[in-house]
Design an enzyme around this catalytic site. Structure first.
Site, PDB file in Angstrom:
ATOM      1  N   CYS A  90      32.364  38.805  16.478  1.00  0.00           N
ATOM      2  CA  CYS A  90      32.177  37.390  16.164  1.00  0.00           C
ATOM      3  C   CYS A  90      31.308  37.204  14.919  1.00  0.00           C
ATOM      4  O   CYS A  90      31.354  36.170  14.281  1.00  0.00           O
ATOM      5  CB  CYS A  90      31.561  36.681  17.358  1.00  0.00           C
ATOM      6  SG  CYS A  90      30.139  37.559  17.987  1.00  0.00           S
TER       7      CYS A  90
ATOM      8  N   LYS B 182      33.278  37.274  35.631  1.00  0.00           N
ATOM      9  CA  LYS B 182      34.687  37.602  35.410  1.00  0.00           C
ATOM     10  C   LYS B 182      34.813  38.235  34.035  1.00  0.00           C
ATOM     11  O   LYS B 182      34.635  37.570  33.021  1.00  0.00           O
ATOM     12  CB  LYS B 182      35.570  36.356  35.457  1.00  0.00           C
ATOM     13  CG  LYS B 182      37.049  36.717  35.484  1.00  0.00           C
ATOM     14  CD  LYS B 182      37.951  35.717  34.792  1.00  0.00           C
ATOM     15  CE  LYS B 182      37.915  35.797  33.300  1.00  0.00           C
ATOM     16  NZ  LYS B 182      38.471  37.041  32.714  1.00  0.00           N
TER      17      LYS B 182
ATOM     18  N   GLU C 218      39.428  32.497  11.853  1.00  0.00           N
ATOM     19  CA  GLU C 218      38.777  33.758  12.190  1.00  0.00           C
ATOM     20  C   GLU C 218      39.864  34.842  12.218  1.00  0.00           C
ATOM     21  O   GLU C 218      40.915  34.650  12.828  1.00  0.00           O
ATOM     22  CB  GLU C 218      38.130  33.601  13.576  1.00  0.00           C
ATOM     23  CG  GLU C 218      37.254  34.745  14.002  1.00  0.00           C
ATOM     24  CD  GLU C 218      36.683  34.541  15.421  1.00  0.00           C
ATOM     25  OE1 GLU C 218      37.313  33.860  16.243  1.00  0.00           O
ATOM     26  OE2 GLU C 218      35.592  35.078  15.680  1.00  0.00           O
TER      27      GLU C 218
ATOM     28  N   GLU D 283      28.936  31.142  23.693  1.00  0.00           N
ATOM     29  CA  GLU D 283      28.892  32.031  22.513  1.00  0.00           C
ATOM     30  C   GLU D 283      30.321  32.151  22.017  1.00  0.00           C
ATOM     31  O   GLU D 283      31.135  32.831  22.643  1.00  0.00           O
ATOM     32  CB  GLU D 283      28.352  33.415  22.900  1.00  0.00           C
ATOM     33  CG  GLU D 283      26.903  33.430  23.329  1.00  0.00           C
ATOM     34  CD  GLU D 283      25.941  33.270  22.179  1.00  0.00           C
ATOM     35  OE1 GLU D 283      26.372  33.298  21.005  1.00  0.00           O
ATOM     36  OE2 GLU D 283      24.745  33.098  22.442  1.00  0.00           O
TER      37      GLU D 283
END
Ligand code: NAD
Length: 475
Positions: free
Chosen positions: A278, A168, A379, A244
């Site tokens: 990331c 997906k 972040e 991850e």
């Protein structure tokens, strides 16, 4: 969607639109899959597993080679699809397609290196052998920021190991996934081995992955919050997981480093993909004695960066993924400035020359950043370089490690002893020493702490899709 070797609509025939984040234009629409569709895809993958898991490593390798070759042939088409749908400059999109293809090539080889062992047994009439077997059907969820390489980073090792998969993709970048599945079809990968379910609402798909007994393993790349939720659900059914997740990379520049060279490094890695990576530096620690020339060089480089549509020449700052991403960046910058950070450059949305139709924020440098600011903990996922100063090695190591994240870290120093101390002391999965790109298909990529579980790439990446089986033989 691509289920059991057939292109198909959603069970309820609904579709959802996909837009260009630089212009707001609608690029097309894709099937809006739901729980029934993903169930069908899982059934197909479970049927296909029976034969795919029995193929030889050499056969699986050939399929991956074919897909690699096709990807390289279609590189430009894939890159243009990516820039239109995701926004990154075309040159960066080409680089990502190559990086994505590298995983197919690497795992075409690694398929042939799934070795076993024989062990000395405790009894004279006993023999031990250890083999690696594919875990089974894999449910995969991928993000929008690297819409092709995150997909091959999962599909290539899964197929090489003998697993089948249902993927997906992120709801904002399904077109890249559709183009990749056309390649898998053309490569002749047998029906049911790779399945694609596109969906506007990811939750029912995630719920099915967690609860369907035919799914043996869940592999996810995305935010830490969603990753934790999926891992919790998977744990209830003891499914294997690879995660991850987010990062908050420190970038440390010691007093013995060349401040201009380090500033160039930061400017390249921080603004890559408009900061939506990331492994993007989120706290830039510079030794107090060289802060001034460092910031000056960084500012000069950042002021020269041009924001705009990634299809145009000379653009290095593409759009952010959506309005929510722009608001998050704005909130972090405003919070920092209110609490005393110095705005060196940027600090506003880009609205001129038609950019107001997209989601643009100016490349920004903040100095005098402190620990009480949001940007120090959260972040950012945007084009903001927050600079802090430090005075000693012990101090900066402690501060760098003071985060729940543990994905990437960077260190600039010519001192080999210090480089080793930092490499060993930093609690992060990927460490660049005087190097802003410590990634490759052959290298293990992944995080410690809340940045995830497991590794992708390298020989570690295929182990995520294998189970160890011991055979004890009495002779
Ligand atoms: P996100 O978690 O919102 O979305 C990622 C994927 O998860 C998308 O496909 C989305 O549809 C899906 N998703 C969301 N809710 C779900 C649910 N309830 N069930 C199942 N699937 C669900 O993250 P994002 O904002 O799209 O991506 C950015 C994040 O990804 C950042 O935190 C970034 O650091 C991280 N990331 C990590 C890596 C890595 O390798 N560690 C690589 C790229 C991105």
């Amino acid at each position: 969607m691509y289920i059991n070797g057939q292109w198909c609509e959603a069970a309820d025939n609904s579709r959802f639109p996909v837009s260009n984040p630089a212009t707001g234009d609608i690029l097309g629409d894709v099937p809006n899959g739901g729980r029934d569709d993903v169930k069908k895809a899982i059934d197909a993958a479970a049927d296909a597993f029976k034969s795919w898991s029995k193929t030889t490593a050499y056969q699986r390798s050939q399929f991956l080679y074919r897909a690699y070759t096709l990807m390289i042939e279609k590189k430009e088409h894939l890159a243009v699809t990516m820039t239109s749908e995701q926004g990154k400059p075309l040159k960066a999109a080409r680089n990502e397609v190559q990086y994505g293809a590298d995983f197919l090539l690497w795992y075409a080889e690694e398929a042939k290196r799934i070795y076993g062992e024989t062990l000395p047994a405790p009894r004279g009439d006993q023999r031990f052998i250890v083999q690696q077997h594919p875990v089974g059907v894999v449910g995969a969820v991928t993000p929008w920021n690297y819409p092709i390489s995150m997909l091959t980073r999962k599909i290539a090792p899964a197929l090489a190991a003998g697993c089948t998969i249902v993927l997906k993709p992120a709801e904002s970048t399904p077109l890249c996934a559709v183009e990749m599945f056309k390649i898998f079809e053309e490569a002749g990968i047998p029906e049911g081995v790779v399945n694609l379910v596109t969906a506007e609402d990811p939750k029912p798909i995630g719920d099915e992955f967690i609860n369907n007994p035919k799914i043996a393993k869940l592999t996810f790349t995305g935010s830490t919050n969603v990753g934790k939720m999926l891992a919790q659900g998977a744990a209830a059914n003891m499914k294997r997981v690879s995660m991850e997740l987010g990062g908050h990379a420190p970038f440390i520049v010691f007093e013995d480093a060349d401040p201009e060279h380090a500033a160039k490094g930061v400017s390249l890695v921080k603004f890559l993909n408009t900061g939506q990576a990331c492994i993007s530096p989120n706290r830039i620690f510079v030794h107090k004695s060289i802060a001034e020339p460092f910031i000056e060089t960084l500012e000069n480089r950042v002021r020269r960066m041009r924001g705009g549509n990634g299809m145009e020449d000379g653009i290095s700052i593409g759009p952010l993924v959506g309005p929510g991403a722009v608001e998050k960046v704005e909130r972090q910058v405003n919070d920092a400035v209110e609490k005393g950070a110095r705005l060196v450059c940027g600090g506003h949305r880009l609205l001129d020359d038609g950019l107001d139709r997209g989601h643009f924020y100016a490349p920004t440098v903040l100095a005098d950043v402190r620990e009480d600011m949001l940007i120090y903990r959260e972040e950012t996922f945007g084009p903001v370089a927050p600079v802090l100063t430090f005075e000693s090695e012990d101090e900066v190591l402690e501060k760098a490690n003071d985060t729940n994240y543990g994905l990437a870290a960077y260190v600039y120093t010519p001192n080999i002893g210090r480089a080793f101390r930092m490499f060993e002391g930093l609690k992060f999965g990927i460490i660049g020493i005087n190097d802003i790109n410590p990634t490759a298909a052959a290298a293990p990529f992944g995080g410690m702490k809340e940045s995830g579980l497991g590794r992708e790439g390298g020989h570690e990446g295929i182990a995520e899709y294998l189970e160890t089986k011991l055979g004890g033989f009495s002779i």
